[in-house]
Design a protein around this motif. Structure first.
Motif, PDB file in Angstrom:
ATOM      1  N   LEU A   1       0.832  -1.198   0.000  1.00  9.99           N
ATOM      2  CA  LEU A   1       0.000   0.000   0.000  1.00  9.99           C
ATOM      3  C   LEU A   1       0.868   1.249   0.000  1.00  9.99           C
ATOM      4  O   LEU A   1       0.573   2.236  -0.670  1.00  9.99           O
ATOM      5  CB  LEU A   1      -0.929   0.000   1.216  1.00  9.99           C
ATOM      6  N   GLY A   2       1.960   1.196   0.764  1.00  8.71           N
ATOM      7  CA  GLY A   2       2.884   2.327   0.765  1.00  8.71           C
ATOM      8  C   GLY A   2       3.506   2.527  -0.598  1.00  8.71           C
ATOM      9  O   GLY A   2       3.733   3.664  -1.026  1.00  8.71           O
ATOM     10  N   ILE A   3       3.719   1.422  -1.340  1.00  9.95           N
ATOM     11  CA  ILE A   3       4.314   1.524  -2.667  1.00  9.95           C
ATOM     12  C   ILE A   3       3.355   2.204  -3.632  1.00  9.95           C
ATOM     13  O   ILE A   3       3.756   3.035  -4.436  1.00  9.95           O
ATOM     14  CB  ILE A   3       4.714   0.121  -3.180  1.00  9.95           C
ATOM     15  N   VAL A   4       2.068   1.887  -3.537  1.00 12.63           N
ATOM     16  CA  VAL A   4       1.122   2.456  -4.489  1.00 12.63           C
ATOM     17  C   VAL A   4       0.566   3.800  -4.005  1.00 12.63           C
ATOM     18  O   VAL A   4      -0.004   4.540  -4.783  1.00 12.63           O
ATOM     19  CB  VAL A   4      -0.028   1.461  -4.785  1.00 12.63           C
ATOM     20  N   ILE A   5       0.657   4.225  -2.789  1.00  7.52           N
ATOM     21  CA  ILE A   5       0.088   5.488  -2.284  1.00  7.52           C
ATOM     22  C   ILE A   5       1.150   6.604  -2.435  1.00  7.52           C
ATOM     23  O   ILE A   5       0.974   7.613  -2.205  1.00  7.52           O
ATOM     24  CB  ILE A   5      -0.407   5.311  -0.808  1.00  7.52           C
TER      25      ILE A   5
ATOM     26  N   VAL B   1      -4.611   1.250  -5.773  1.00  5.15           N
ATOM     27  CA  VAL B   1      -4.794   1.542  -4.348  1.00  5.15           C
ATOM     28  C   VAL B   1      -6.001   0.793  -3.793  1.00  5.15           C
ATOM     29  O   VAL B   1      -5.930   0.149  -2.740  1.00  5.15           O
ATOM     30  CB  VAL B   1      -4.957   3.058  -4.120  1.00  5.15           C
ATOM     31  N   ILE B   2      -7.134   0.864  -4.505  1.00  5.40           N
ATOM     32  CA  ILE B   2      -8.363   0.223  -4.023  1.00  5.40           C
ATOM     33  C   ILE B   2      -8.173  -1.285  -3.886  1.00  5.40           C
ATOM     34  O   ILE B   2      -8.538  -1.890  -2.859  1.00  5.40           O
ATOM     35  CB  ILE B   2      -9.536   0.531  -4.975  1.00  5.40           C
ATOM     36  N   MET B   3      -7.591  -1.922  -4.896  1.00  7.68           N
ATOM     37  CA  MET B   3      -7.426  -3.374  -4.856  1.00  7.68           C
ATOM     38  C   MET B   3      -6.380  -3.808  -3.843  1.00  7.68           C
ATOM     39  O   MET B   3      -6.449  -4.926  -3.318  1.00  7.68           O
ATOM     40  CB  MET B   3      -7.068  -3.895  -6.241  1.00  7.68           C
ATOM     41  N   THR B   4      -5.410  -2.939  -3.562  1.00 11.62           N
ATOM     42  CA  THR B   4      -4.453  -3.259  -2.502  1.00 11.62           C
ATOM     43  C   THR B   4      -5.151  -3.264  -1.145  1.00 11.62           C
ATOM     44  O   THR B   4      -4.858  -4.102  -0.280  1.00 11.62           O
ATOM     45  CB  THR B   4      -3.294  -2.253  -2.501  1.00 11.62           C
TER      46      THR B   4
ATOM     47  N   TYR C   1      -7.728  -6.968   3.162  1.00 13.64           N
ATOM     48  CA  TYR C   1      -8.865  -7.650   3.788  1.00 13.64           C
ATOM     49  C   TYR C   1      -8.848  -9.150   3.497  1.00 13.64           C
ATOM     50  O   TYR C   1      -9.135  -9.972   4.368  1.00 13.64           O
ATOM     51  CB  TYR C   1     -10.167  -7.024   3.293  1.00 13.64           C
ATOM     52  N   LEU C   2      -8.483  -9.516   2.279  1.00 15.81           N
ATOM     53  CA  LEU C   2      -8.576 -10.913   1.851  1.00 15.81           C
ATOM     54  C   LEU C   2      -7.403 -11.772   2.278  1.00 15.81           C
ATOM     55  O   LEU C   2      -7.550 -12.987   2.430  1.00 15.81           O
ATOM     56  CB  LEU C   2      -8.699 -10.979   0.325  1.00 15.81           C
ATOM     57  N   ILE C   3      -6.238 -11.150   2.471  1.00 12.52           N
ATOM     58  CA  ILE C   3      -5.017 -11.941   2.554  1.00 12.52           C
ATOM     59  C   ILE C   3      -4.976 -12.852   3.778  1.00 12.52           C
ATOM     60  O   ILE C   3      -4.387 -13.935   3.741  1.00 12.52           O
ATOM     61  CB  ILE C   3      -3.776 -11.021   2.508  1.00 12.52           C
TER      62      ILE C   3
ATOM     63  N   PHE D   1      -5.705  -5.856 -15.438  1.00  6.22           N
ATOM     64  CA  PHE D   1      -4.357  -6.418 -15.255  1.00  6.22           C
ATOM     65  C   PHE D   1      -3.735  -5.912 -13.958  1.00  6.22           C
ATOM     66  O   PHE D   1      -3.214  -6.696 -13.146  1.00  6.22           O
ATOM     67  CB  PHE D   1      -3.505  -6.015 -16.460  1.00  6.22           C
ATOM     68  N   VAL D   2      -3.823  -4.599 -13.733  1.00  4.47           N
ATOM     69  CA  VAL D   2      -3.264  -4.005 -12.515  1.00  4.47           C
ATOM     70  C   VAL D   2      -4.054  -4.434 -11.282  1.00  4.47           C
ATOM     71  O   VAL D   2      -3.487  -4.698 -10.217  1.00  4.47           O
ATOM     72  CB  VAL D   2      -3.230  -2.467 -12.636  1.00  4.47           C
ATOM     73  N   ALA D   3      -5.377  -4.523 -11.410  1.00  2.00           N
ATOM     74  CA  ALA D   3      -6.208  -4.958 -10.280  1.00  2.00           C
ATOM     75  C   ALA D   3      -5.865  -6.384  -9.858  1.00  2.00           C
ATOM     76  O   ALA D   3      -5.753  -6.685  -8.655  1.00  2.00           O
ATOM     77  CB  ALA D   3      -7.684  -4.858 -10.661  1.00  2.00           C
TER      78      ALA D   3
END
Length: 487
Positions: free
Chosen positions: A157-161, A336-339, A344-346, A388-390
């Motif tokens: 999340l830090g990578i994508v934010i 960001v949203i999918m991360t 939640y899922l992991i 693809f990104v999601a």
């Protein structure tokens, strides 16, 4: 059971701030490519003196090298970081790393030539390499086991934010308790740090897991260290006045000591005198972990994700000349949203399941993207690249980083992380530097190469990936044959 304390959240936030820098610098050259490389300006309008130019002329090969030089710096940083993190600690390493993340962008910002841009981005890459190794390891070592997946996703999340804020917060943070306990005389300090992170929750159960490993595997490590600590404490208590003795009793009541030895040396690491790449690679006990590490690190990059992150505007520029920049924004938002969805899922679906779903969905999206670009289907291409990104964000984004401390014990986790991230940065360099050239030859069909690789990776992953959700390193080892995953 661990407790989510306010202090633990603050420390985790301070750690993950470094990943914001990493994520920004990966894609920072994507959208401004045409502007900064003078694509639309005649040569006679470009100043050639020592002042700050409007742009710096670059062809596709030069721009590809500038983009990919970040990965060369990342390789250097990841190779150096493991020994520094083991010798000086995780916190000290991240604090010093901010020098690279601070001065690199300044050099790029004031660069008046292609060479200066390359040097600045190389320095930034070193900082990103250190971050990519130390941050996931640090987070895994301070997080309670039931929240380990969520804390691991914080890195992605830090990578994508940014570096000053991190330096301030890390100044109030504690070192990894497992790292402290692995050092001579660090037993008592490790217990106090762990208690500080867990708050009022009892830490004996968590420490008991370390003790169980020592008893089952008959390991010797911090056993003597604890004894030395206890002897030293006994001598200090004898010399304390009554008031100090009462204070010491209160501390010991809060952080109770056990009469049995506690260690953090894990089940497959019986010789910790010589910890390096060759010992890790040649140790037969680590072969299954090494195979998983190599597969996930290579697949994260050979999936083609950074070809999309680095060059999405260029990829879609011909079929979406007015909307390619907007699609790039949508890609970032979806990432960001999918991360967040992955966080939640992991810990519900598990690492193995999400990894396999991620590979299969990315393979499908990559094939659709290749088809869409080849036949100028703008809507299909847009949907495919976002999908693809999601698909990447829910699995192959966070899992290759967070799984390393879950399959490798404490004393080899820095070495394993450094090796894994070296593989990651090297493959990233190859993709970033060669993609534009191959795309010139194959066009959109280049994504069929990524499709084929992801299919092969899915098959291999189905055979060798273990499930590490809510398991200690020892539980993963004891239930994992290393040849196939039992259903």
């Amino acid at each position: 059971m661990g407790e989510l304390t306010f202090y633990l959240i603050v420390v985790s936030f301070a750690i993950v701030l470094g990943s914001f820098q990493y994520g920004y610098h990966i894609g920072e050259l994507n959208t401004p490519k045409s502007v900064m490389s003078c694509e639309n300006l005649p040569d006679d309008t470009i100043p050639h003196d020592n002042s700050l130019p409007r742009c710096i002329p670059m062809n596709e090969a030069k721009f590809g090298l500038l983009t990919s030089i970040l990965n060369l710096g990342g390789l250097i940083g990841s190779l150096l970081s493991s020994r520094v993190a083991d010798a000086k600690g995780r916190r000290w390493t991240l604090l010093c790393n901010n020098l690279f993340l601070f001065f690199g962008p300044i050099i790029m910002g004031f660069g008046n030539s292609y060479f200066v841009l390359v040097i600045g981005r190389l320095i930034v890459g070193i900082g990103c390499g250190v971050t990519s190794v130390v941050v996931p390891m640090y987070l895994a070592e301070i997080s309670p086991i039931e929240y380990r997946g969520v804390f691991g996703v914080m890195n992605q999340l830090g990578i994508v934010i940014v570096s000053i804020i991190q330096s301030i917060l890390l100044g109030f943070s504690v070192e990894s308790p497992k790292y402290i306990a692995s050092k001579i005389g660090g037993y008592q300090s490790a217990k106090r740090v762990l208690q500080q992170l867990r708050g009022k929750a009892e830490v004996e159960e968590e420490i008991g897991g370390w003790k169980q490993v020592a008893e089952e595997e008959r390991l010797e490590g911090l056993i003597d260290n604890q004894q030395n600590d206890n002897d030293l404490n006994s001598q200090q208590q004898q010399s304390l006045p009554s008031s100090s003795q009462a204070s010491q009793d209160n501390i010991e009541e809060r952080i109770s000591t056990t009469s049995e030895p506690v260690v953090v040396f894990h089940a497959r690491n019986q010789n910790t005198e010589d910890i390096n790449f060759w010992v890790f690679v040649n140790n037969p006990y680590y072969k299954p972990a090494l195979r998983v590490l190599i597969l996930l690190q290579l697949t994260q990059q050979f999936s083609g994700i950074n070809a999309v992150i680095n060059y999405s505007t260029t990829i879609l520029g011909k079929i979406l000349p007015t909307s390619s920049d907007l699609i790039t924004v949508y890609i970032s938002i979806v990432n960001v949203i999918m991360t967040l969805v992955s966080a939640y899922l992991i810990d519900k679906s598990g690492r193995r399941t999400l990894s396999l779903y991620s590979m299969s969905l990315m393979s499908l999206a990559s094939a659709m993207l290749a088809f869409g670009i080849s036949y100028n289907l703008a809507i299909l291409s847009s949907i495919s690249i976002i999908g693809f990104v999601a698909a990447f964000a829910i699995g192959l984004g966070p899992i290759p980083f967070l799984i390393i401390p879950e399959i490798v014990d404490t004393h080899f986790v820095a070495t394993a992380s450094s090796l894994g991230l070296s593989i990651n940065w090297t493959s990233n360099f190859l993709i970033s530097s060669l993609f534009l050239e191959i795309r010139e030859i194959l066009g959109g069909r280049v994504f069929y190469i990524f499709t084929a690789y992801l299919l092969v990776a899915f098959i291999i992953g189905y055979l060798i990936l273990p499930e590490t959700k809510a398991k200690t390193v020892e539980e993963v080892w004891h239930g994992w044959s290393g040849k196939y995953v039992k259903k």
